[in-house]
Design an enzyme around this catalytic site. Structure first.
Site, PDB file in Angstrom:
ATOM      1  N   GLU A  21       0.821  -1.214   0.000  1.00  0.00           N
ATOM      2  CA  GLU A  21       0.000   0.000   0.000  1.00  0.00           C
ATOM      3  C   GLU A  21       0.856   1.266   0.000  1.00  0.00           C
ATOM      4  OE1 GLU A  21      -3.336   0.096   0.031  1.00  0.00           O
ATOM      5  OE2 GLU A  21      -3.774   2.154   0.609  1.00  0.00           O
ATOM      6  N   ASP A  22       1.860   1.289   0.848  1.00  0.00           N
ATOM      7  CA  ASP A  22       2.541   2.561   1.118  1.00  0.00           C
ATOM      8  C   ASP A  22       3.959   2.690   0.560  1.00  0.00           C
ATOM      9  OD1 ASP A  22       0.330   3.380   2.468  1.00  0.00           O
ATOM     10  OD2 ASP A  22       1.071   2.792   4.435  1.00  0.00           O
TER      11      ASP A  22
END
Ligand code: MN
Length: 720
Positions: free
Chosen positions: A76-77
């Site tokens: 995700e990041d």
């Protein structure tokens, strides 16, 4: 704050011989990927995944889950990808991390209860592997613990979402240790005044209470030893949110709530549970009605325990829970307890065994009352028979697996289906036979001129709803053709049965047939025969029977006849132009004298009378056929009759509110016909009252009086 050392120390407790090299590699990998990223608090980001992994280890979960916890934010990041995780850490861990990433994409924007329920189900459905949900819960728990560093708007949003979605999920999965902390953390942000009042007063009385609990514990320990039962005894304060709910629901201050703490006895066997219970009831007087045997009747989330409330030494009541060690683990960790690390790899790889506990869970729950929801929630997870897709507005639509954009369109509205010319899935044009997947955002492309469905849609559509609407279309579409075909079939049938149209198709016979088969006109009936809804043979036989008997004797008296004098009164209602017809007050909107009303000529059940603004008779919601059936009505007879009218009341769920409502009703000399109440988790009561009223004046008066009752937010007339 947790470190790799504390994490590994915690893991060694339940997997002393495990090889942690992959875990260390995951830590290096995540720390490298997140390097330079910081949390809102200013700390390095890697602290977050490490804490999440620790929460998972604290639940004794398997090593793969803990490693996935360390890696849960890298897709995700950071610039990392699923393929990369798979290459470095293998299929299983990559699938877990990807599962968490997918869940992050669900936005819980809507607040409508039904939608929240769908979102919870969707959450489970998308997770596929229950361990993904466990990681997500651990992630949310750590985020809640550190929510302070967010801005206040975000805090409220996250806290509410936690209370509405995550805490109920933890409850369903039976993970009470997480559920309670999530609720307490959420309360701290949603109602910080109440939170501090509760925590402060519990803290203030701590010494006093500790002494009291100690006394009880000692007494219980002695008596258990006399019985040769080995036991652990714990005393603890109840968690804040449950105290808060009690204060609110019972409208009490914290000093008025007696059972602020509970004593727990953990023993070795089920027999010991009951033996201990007998002893407890000898020592302390039980409060009648408070004993619950969740061992014989486990709760839907598998929770087992004996509960009883007794009067303590100084006359103050407290709750005692008695359970075995095994039941205690299930109570704390729920479903997670079944994912505990197992030394034997082969056992864990066996999918049958992996899900054995789910079957067991379903077995237990089958017999329970309110378990339907939970079972279906688990079903979507494990048996995957449903998909959950979004409308562009973010509403969730629930369809069976294998559904297509066609099913989606008809699930929204038949008008959308009839105007559909194509579909976009996740912003890309998709073929109409595309199989929808959970999480898809579906946008139906329509044309302002009705194109109508294609015949082959019948083969593509999965739901019976879509199929039947498509069929309806074709029946209507080919009406002229169908009418002709129906007439031809009747012609042939008449010949076959040796009859003529002239003798059988007289109004006195055909009217009976129309009523009998539920049609409005002869053309409707011909069309039905034309497309095969009714056979010509059946109709002709019926008409012959009628002609053979005294036809008139068969005509029921309430048959509408459009000719007679323009007036009739039925129950205080006059229907324009119709004599002697059956008049019914519709139950959907319960009109009263004073309301503007309109009649609707039903098929064979007379005229039903609605409020003119009732959604069921609104002209803009009706097709041509429906509009033709509307008929003018008016009130007559001046207050001689009473009618049932239903009110919907929204109120605070305080004690005595129902009594206040019934008092107002009886003081107003109005008969109360029925009263129904339910409350929500937000402590709002929804109350339905059915009253016998003579007109809208009386209605307005009673609504006004109800409004004056403290705690009532809203009073409206029900409209289903
Ligand atoms: Mn996270």
């Amino acid at each position: 704050m947790q470190s790799m050392e504390t994490l590994i120390a915690r893991l060694r407790k339940y997997m002393p011989n495990a090889d942690f090299s992959l875990l260390l590699k995951a830590y290096e990998f995540a720390a490298g990927m997140h390097r330079g990223q910081h949390r809102n608090s200013g700390e390095p980001f890697i602290i977050h995944p490490l804490e999440v992994a620790y929460i998972l280890a604290d639940m004794d979960l398997d090593l793969e889950t803990v490693i996935a916890g360390i890696l849960h934010d890298v897709i995700e990041d950071t610039s990392s990808s699923y393929e990369q995780i798979k290459a470095e850490f293998g299929d299983e861990i990559a699938a877990l991390v990807e599962g968490v990433t997918k869940l992050d994409q669900i936005q819980f924007i809507t607040r409508e209860e039904q939608q929240v329920e769908n979102l919870r189900k969707m959450f489970l459905a998308m997770a596929k592997d229950i361990r993904v949900v466990l990681i997500k819960l651990a992630d949310r728990l750590h985020n809640m613990r550190t929510l302070k560093s967010m801005n206040s708007e975000k805090q409220l949003l996250k806290a509410r979402e936690t209370l509405e979605v995550y805490a109920p999920l933890a409850h369903r999965l039976g993970i009470f240790s997480i559920k309670w902390e999530l609720e307490d953390q959420a309360l701290r942000h949603l109602d910080s005044v109440a939170y501090h009042e509760i925590s402060e007063s519990i803290r203030r009385k701590k010494a006093e209470r500790d002494e009291y609990i100690e006394k009880i514990k000692q007494n219980l320990a002695e008596k258990l030893a006399d019985l040769n039962i080995s036991a652990q005894i714990e005393g603890r304060a109840k968690h804040f949110y449950s105290i808060f709910k009690k204060m609110y629901a019972q409208d009490k201050t914290i000093d008025e709530i007696y059972d602020l703490f509970a004593v727990r006895i953990i023993v070795d066997t089920v027999n010991d549970c009951y033996a201990a219970l007998g002893m407890v009831h000898e020592q302390y007087k039980p409060i009648p009605g408070r004993f619950k045997d969740y061992i014989a009747m486990p709760k839907q989330n598998m929770y087992q325990s004996l509960h009883t409330t007794v009067i303590g030494p100084e006359g103050s009541p407290f709750e005692i829970q008695i359970r075995t060690e095994q039941m205690h683990k299930t109570a704390e960790y729920g479903i997670a307890a079944h994912w505990k690390y197992k030394e034997s790899k082969s056992l864990k790889d066996d999918a049958d065994l992996k899900f054995a506990w789910v079957r067991q869970l379903l077995e237990i729950q089958k017999d329970l009352h309110d378990s339907e929801d939970f079972i279906s929630a688990l079903k979507v997870d494990l048996f995957a028979d449903e998909v959950f897709v979004f409308t562009p507005r973010g509403d969730v639509i629930n369809l069976p697996v294998g559904s297509t954009p066609i099913d989606f369109a008809f699930a929204i509205h038949s008008a959308v289906g009839y105007r559909m010319i194509g579909a976009k899935v996740n912003k890309k044009i998709a073929p109409l036979d595309y199989k929808l997947e959970t999480g898809d955002i579906v946008d139906i492309l329509t044309s302002s001129t009705i194109h109508g469905p294609k015949r082959d849609w019948l083969k593509i559509a999965k739901t019976s709803q879509a199929k039947s609407k498509i069929n309806t279309w074709f029946r209507r579409e080919n009406r002229t053709e169908n009418i002709q075909r129906g007439k031809d079939q009747i012609e042939r049938e008449l010949k076959k049965q040796g009859a003529t149209a002239a003798e059988l198709f007289k109004p006195e016979f055909t009217d009976v047939a129309l009523r009998r088969y539920g049609f409005n006109s002869l053309d409707d009936m011909y069309a039905a025969i034309g497309f095969g809804g009714l056979t010509a043979q059946k109709l002709v036989t019926r008409l012959k029977d009628l002609a053979g008997e005294e036809a008139k004797a068969l005509l029921p008296p309430e048959l509408p006849s459009q000719t007679g004098a323009p007036k009739t009164i039925a129950g205080g209602i006059e229907v324009k132009g119709i004599d002697n017809c059956l008049v019914r007050i519709s139950r959907c909107c319960t009109p009263l004298p004073g309301d503007k009303i309109v009649g609707f000529i039903t098929r064979g059940r007379g005229v039903s009378v609605h409020r003119a603004d009732c959604v069921n008779v609104r002209a803009d919601k009706m097709d041509e056929e429906g509009k033709n059936r509307l008929i003018e009505c008016s009130w007559v007879g001046g207050g001689a009759n009473t009618y049932l009218s239903e009110l919907a009341v929204e109120a605070s769920d305080r004690t005595g509110i129902l009594a206040d409502i019934t008092n107002v009703v009886s003081e107003s000399k109005i008969r109360l016909h029925a009263l129904n109440a339910r409350t929500t988790r937000e402590r709002t009561a929804f109350i339905q009252i059915t009253l016998e009223l003579s007109d809208t004046k009386q209605l307005d008066m009673v609504i006004k009086k109800l409004h004056n009752i403290p705690g009532i937010y809203k009073v409206t007339r029900s409209q289903q």
